[in-house]
Design an enzyme around this catalytic site. Structure first.
Site, mmCIF file in Angstrom:
data_model
loop_
_atom_site.group_PDB
_atom_site.id
_atom_site.type_symbol
_atom_site.label_atom_id
_atom_site.label_comp_id
_atom_site.label_asym_id
_atom_site.label_seq_id
_atom_site.Cartn_x
_atom_site.Cartn_y
_atom_site.Cartn_z
ATOM 1 N N HIS A 1 0.351 -1.488 0.259
ATOM 2 C CA HIS A 1 0.092 0.195 -0.144
ATOM 3 C C HIS A 1 0.731 1.687 0.160
ATOM 4 C CE1 HIS A 1 -3.550 -2.208 0.176
ATOM 5 N NE2 HIS A 1 -3.308 -2.799 1.645
ATOM 6 N N HIS B 1 -9.797 1.585 1.009
ATOM 7 C CA HIS B 1 -9.158 0.162 1.312
ATOM 8 C C HIS B 1 -10.483 0.723 3.511
ATOM 9 C CE1 HIS B 1 -7.818 -3.065 3.684
ATOM 10 N NE2 HIS B 1 -6.427 -2.851 3.013
ATOM 11 N N TYR C 1 -13.511 -1.198 5.162
ATOM 12 C CA TYR C 1 -13.635 -2.171 5.163
ATOM 13 C C TYR C 1 -15.478 -2.054 6.091
ATOM 14 C CZ TYR C 1 -9.065 -3.489 7.053
ATOM 15 O OH TYR C 1 -7.663 -3.948 7.359
ATOM 16 N N ASP D 1 -7.670 -13.445 0.839
ATOM 17 C CA ASP D 1 -7.427 -12.319 0.351
ATOM 18 C C ASP D 1 -6.230 -11.639 -0.618
ATOM 19 O OD1 ASP D 1 -5.958 -9.925 1.104
ATOM 20 O OD2 ASP D 1 -4.620 -10.098 3.081
ATOM 21 N N GLU E 1 -11.792 -3.768 -2.667
ATOM 22 C CA GLU E 1 -10.811 -2.911 -3.544
ATOM 23 C C GLU E 1 -10.812 -2.702 -4.203
ATOM 24 O OE1 GLU E 1 -6.827 -3.019 -0.726
ATOM 25 O OE2 GLU E 1 -7.761 -4.687 -0.271
#
Length: 386
Positions: free
Chosen positions: A140, A214, A216, A286, A352
């Protein structure tokens, strides 16, 4: 193709969303009123004395609070099937926690979203070494990515829309990236309560760019518990498997017959513990899903997320070729959110929109190169319903 050679005009130019197999959407009807002017208030100071502000936006039944620090979406409130609003994104109630221990809650991500293997890539014959902050890899944007800077914020109203223009200039060499990158990100709430993100960037030297958000999500409400019963659908027939360090191997693998098949809606938890080697090394999901639509001129709907108890629905449209789905695997109960409750593993998930991880090191992936004279543009739209 490099970014400066492909058409990425979907940013400010896209007037609407294309319809895909995900359906025509669940966005609420327009309120018929003009957008309210965003409101600013203090949110604290950084150690060097820099002031951080929080901006509040409300339109079409959606309420959004955004920090100038990292462009962070601190809260996002939408109603359930009974009209009762709740904050559906994870975050903190104070600046110190965002600075000291946030796992990118709600943040703008750059200069490169996701991972770059060993923090290295070669462009035009020159190798660049980036900041490494995820073992031997860069994640990131490095140790101080765009999420850890204070952005200049300019509020606006435009007819039925209200929003924020966020500006940041990343200097040549910052975190090891070449070129001075000038970035503008626009958050817009329209009269239907949709939250739209438009990304733009220019550079004075060849560089790589992959910007994303990003957030959540937990559509039952922040801090309410597990997201395993959320029903998820992703319009993707392939994904990018990773090595033990979560770096793509370069393969584009079929989701058919694996836990990664979300082509038809299913609960997130159904195959979460299937024991697939890819899940074991990531502690869940992920991974980057290769969207069937590829790169498109306009955003197309690629994701539908539904929480059955509240009835809340999130649909995401994007012009990007990939989607990173993260099931909150590394939340461990040590972080306390805005509602005063601890976040445990699987209490929120991220979706994302992006180019693929480690693209600069895989010639078969869509290019993330941006050159002088070109403009990086990308758009993602979040639609809500119940």
């Amino acid at each position: 193709m490099e970014l400066n050679r492909r058409t990425v005009i979907a940013g400010a130019a896209a007037a609407g969303l294309a319809t895909t197999a995900l359906g025509t959407g669940t966005a609420r009807a327009s309120t018929g009123h003009g957008g309210r002017k965003p409101v600013r208030e203090p949110f604290g100071r950084l150690a060097d004395g820099t002031r951080v502000h929080r901006w509040s936006l409300e339109n079409g039944g959606t309420r959004l609070k955004v920090l100038s620090y990292g462009g962070i979406v601190q809260t996002l409130e939408i109603p359930d099937r009974h009209g009762r609003p709740a904050n559906v994104v994870a975050g903190f109630d104070n600046l110190d926690d965002y600075v000291a221990k946030s796992p990118y809650f709600g943040a703008l991500i750059g200069r490169y979203g996701n991972r770059i293997g060993k923090g290295r890539f070669t462009l035009d014959g020159k190798e660049y070494q980036l900041s490494v902050n995820d073992g031997v890899n860069s994640l990131h944007g490095g140790a101080k990515g765009f999420d850890k800077h204070v952005w200049d914020v300019e509020p606006f109203t435009d007819g039925p829309d209200a929003g924020l223009h966020l500006h940041y200039t990343s200097i040549d060499g910052e975190m090891g990236y070449p070129g001075t990158l000038r970035v503008r990100v626009t958050y817009t709430l329209n009269g239907r309560g949709e939250w739209r993100i438009d990304y733009e960037a220019t550079t004075d030297k060849p560089t790589i760019v992959n910007l994303t958000s990003h957030v959540y999500w937990n559509l039952a409400g922040e801090g309410s518990g597990s997201i395993e019963d959320h029903e998820l659908r992703i319009a993707a027939s392939r994904y990018t498997p990773t090595d033990a360090g979560l770096i793509p191997t370069g393969e584009l693998a079929a989701v058919a017959g694996t836990p990664f098949d979300f082509r038809h809606a299913k609960p997130v938890g159904r195959d979460l513990r299937a024991g697939h080697v890819q899940q074991v090394q990531a502690k869940g999901f992920d991974h980057n899903w290769v969207l069937d639509k590829g790169v498109t001129e306009r955003p197309e709907r690629v994701v539908r997320l539904r929480e059955p108890r509240s009835g809340r629905v999130l649909e995401i449209a994007t012009d990007q070729p990939g989607l990173q789905f993260y099931s909150g695997n590394f939340l461990d109960g040590t972080l306390v959110g805005t509602g005063g409750r601890a976040y445990r593993q699987g209490d929120a998930l991220a979706l994302e929109t992006q180019h693929f991880p480690d693209s600069p090191n895989h010639g078969g992936f869509p290019s993330t190169v941006l050159r002088p004279g070109a403009v990086y543009r990308s758009t993602t739209v979040h639609s809500f319903g119940a």
